[in-house]
Design a protein around this motif. Structure first.
Motif: not given
Length: 214
Positions: A1-22
């Motif tokens: 059985m796979n029981t997760s033992q992590i919790e996580w969070g992420v934050a990101s933003s593209p370079l100003k003037g771009n819609v998508e982030s690389g």
């Protein structure tokens, strides 16, 4: 059985003037563990985002494979692509309570140890995850994987080069990984490139596995 033992969070933003982030990330569970990855497509904008998504799709196919094999596989399959990527990979083994990491390029990684039993005023130990210079999709450097023991409360941060140094100051035990990621992006984004911070905490208990992104 796979029981997760992590919790996580992420934050990101593209370079100003771009819609998508690389810059992009991956958290993928497999029986007995999980793969965490942060990928930065060369440059920024739509083509960088496309390269990062292509690498992420490759990692999703076999997340339980060794981090060295995954880097080699991505490098092979991205040969001839318009843009390469840099990435750092971390594989969690919940049974052995270890993580194994390797990277190519400049995605920074730090493992911040939980407070010791000596008391809350003892500085937290930091263990750096050092990627090798290079570009996935071209010629790989000699790869090396490093393993670290894990203890409940240990916190991993992976950050692209759009995040300035010193961001570990935002890692505090009373904050959730999502709160830490948000604080890193807010206070340490350089503004000169796409930026992403992924924060993963080893909790060693069944109530883990929560995640969020901004």
């Amino acid at each position: 059985m796979n029981t997760s033992q992590i919790e996580w969070g992420v934050a990101s933003s593209p370079l100003k003037g771009n819609v998508e982030s690389g810059d992009t990330y991956l958290i993928r569970h497999f029986p007995g563990g999980a793969l965490a990855a942060v990928i930065d497509g060369l440059g920024h904008g739509g083509e960088a985002a496309e390269a990062a998504r292509a690498a992420m799709a490759m990692l999703e196919e076999h997340p339980s494979d060794s981090v060295i094999f995954l880097l080699q596989d991505c490098n092979h399959r991205l040969q001839g692509a318009p843009r390469g990527v840099v990435m750092t990979l971390v594989s969690f083994d919940f049974t052995e309570r270890t993580l194994t990491c390797a990277g190519v390029g400049n995605v920074d990684g730090v493992l911040i140890r939980a407070a010791t039993s000596a008391g809350p005023n003892v500085p937290h130990q930091h263990e750096s995850i050092l990627p090798r210079r290079g570009l996935v999709g071209e010629r790989l450097p000699h790869l090396h994987a490093a393993s670290h023991a894990l203890f409940p409360g240990d916190t991993l941060v992976l950050a692209t080069d759009g995040i300035r140094i010193g961001y570990t100051a935002e890692v505090r035990s009373q904050r959730t990984p999502a709160e830490i990621a948000d604080a890193i992006l807010k206070n340490y984004s350089s503004g000169s490139d796409d930026a992403l911070a992924l924060v993963v905490r080893f909790v060693g208990a069944e109530e883990g596995g929560q995640g969020s992104d901004s």
